[in-house]
Motif scaffolding. Structure first.
Motif, short mmCIF file in Angstrom:
data_model
loop_
_atom_site.label_atom_id
_atom_site.label_comp_id
_atom_site.label_asym_id
_atom_site.label_seq_id
_atom_site.Cartn_x
_atom_site.Cartn_y
_atom_site.Cartn_z
N VAL A 179 -34.60 35.72 -10.08
CA VAL A 179 -34.21 36.23 -8.15
C VAL A 179 -34.04 35.71 -7.29
CG1 VAL A 179 -35.08 39.07 -9.45
CG2 VAL A 179 -36.06 37.55 -8.17
N ASP A 180 -32.97 34.97 -7.53
CA ASP A 180 -33.48 33.74 -5.90
C ASP A 180 -33.20 34.52 -4.49
OD1 ASP A 180 -32.68 31.68 -5.25
OD2 ASP A 180 -30.26 32.12 -5.10
N GLY A 181 -33.68 33.82 -4.28
CA GLY A 181 -34.32 34.18 -2.31
C GLY A 181 -35.12 35.12 -2.40
N TRP A 182 -35.93 35.74 -3.09
CA TRP A 182 -37.32 36.28 -3.44
C TRP A 182 -38.77 35.76 -3.24
CZ3 TRP A 182 -37.22 41.46 -2.39
CH2 TRP A 182 -35.83 42.36 -2.48
N SER A 183 -39.40 35.75 -2.24
CA SER A 183 -40.84 35.17 -3.22
C SER A 183 -41.30 35.39 -3.63
CB SER A 183 -40.94 34.24 -1.91
OG SER A 183 -41.16 35.47 -0.61
N LYS A 201 -46.36 41.27 -4.87
CA LYS A 201 -45.09 41.90 -4.06
C LYS A 201 -43.90 40.63 -4.18
CE LYS A 201 -48.45 44.63 -1.12
NZ LYS A 201 -48.51 45.33 1.09
N LEU A 202 -43.20 41.16 -4.16
CA LEU A 202 -41.18 40.75 -4.28
C LEU A 202 -41.17 41.12 -2.44
CD1 LEU A 202 -39.86 40.91 -7.45
CD2 LEU A 202 -41.31 38.91 -6.87
N LYS A 203 -40.95 39.67 -2.25
CA LYS A 203 -40.59 39.45 -0.63
C LYS A 203 -39.38 39.34 -0.21
CE LYS A 203 -43.34 39.69 3.53
NZ LYS A 203 -44.63 39.89 4.49
N ARG A 204 -38.37 39.19 1.08
CA ARG A 204 -37.48 38.43 0.71
C ARG A 204 -36.94 39.10 2.24
NH1 ARG A 204 -31.32 36.95 -2.08
NH2 ARG A 204 -30.31 36.00 -0.46
N ASN A 249 -29.93 41.68 -4.87
CA ASN A 249 -29.03 40.36 -5.14
C ASN A 249 -27.65 40.46 -4.89
OD1 ASN A 249 -31.31 39.15 -4.30
ND2 ASN A 249 -31.46 37.76 -6.69
N GLU A 250 -26.86 41.63 -5.81
CA GLU A 250 -25.91 41.55 -5.72
C GLU A 250 -25.08 42.29 -4.87
OE1 GLU A 250 -23.62 40.82 -8.87
OE2 GLU A 250 -25.99 39.22 -8.83
N LEU A 251 -25.59 42.87 -4.47
CA LEU A 251 -24.96 43.55 -3.01
C LEU A 251 -23.76 42.29 -1.94
CD1 LEU A 251 -27.95 45.69 -1.50
CD2 LEU A 251 -25.72 46.58 -3.11
N ASP A 252 -22.79 42.87 -1.36
CA ASP A 252 -22.13 41.82 -0.41
C ASP A 252 -22.72 41.73 0.89
OD1 ASP A 252 -20.72 39.89 0.85
OD2 ASP A 252 -18.93 41.10 -0.02
N LEU A 253 -23.55 41.29 1.31
CA LEU A 253 -24.13 41.52 2.37
C LEU A 253 -23.59 40.43 3.66
CD1 LEU A 253 -28.36 41.51 1.43
CD2 LEU A 253 -26.43 43.94 1.70
#
Length: 135
Positions: free
Chosen positions: A43-47, A56-59, A121-125
């Protein structure tokens, strides 16, 4: 821990191919930091953060405006509703968006949290974010 699970599904499929499933909190325990560390690269970009003993996962992202932050929330909400798994959403200082994901019912991380993060992560933001993206 005999008789207890840390994963909600029993397969080793790609996280995007999976669907969040209801977790029976009676036989489910939070992942250990070691187990969760094996999934965090997916899950790239998540810490992964430890807040008071709860993993917890956080982004975080910086959006172009307050209303773009709300649009980001709506996109995330659509996925969360479809998955039946809901993150905590924070919009601070008019354009600072942070998502936190963990399984509240058991007080920690489960595979569902990683599935939801992968789908977010798959969302185009790009149209919502300032040019410099923060992880």
């Amino acid at each position: 821990m005999y008789g207890f699970r840390t994963f909600c599904t029993g397969t080793d499929e790609d996280l995007l191919a999976k669907k969040c499933v209801p977790c029976n909190s009676k036989d489910l325990r939070p992942m250990t930091e070691e187990s969760a560390s094996k999934l965090i690269p997916k899950v790239d970009g998540w810490s992964m953060v430890n807040e008071g003993g709860t993993l917890k996962l956080k982004r975080s992202w910086k959006t172009k405006s307050f209303t773009k932050g709300l649009e980001l929330f709506q996109l995330v909400a659509n996925i969360a509703e479809a998955e039946g798994h809901h993150p905590d959403l924070h919009l601070v200082g008019w354009n600072n968006v942070t998502l936190e994901i963990w399984t509240h019912a058991i007080g920690g991380l489960t595979e569902n949290d990683f599935i939801l993060a992968a789908k977010i992560n798959e969302l185009d933001l790009h149209h919502l974010l300032r040019k410099k993206v923060t992880a």
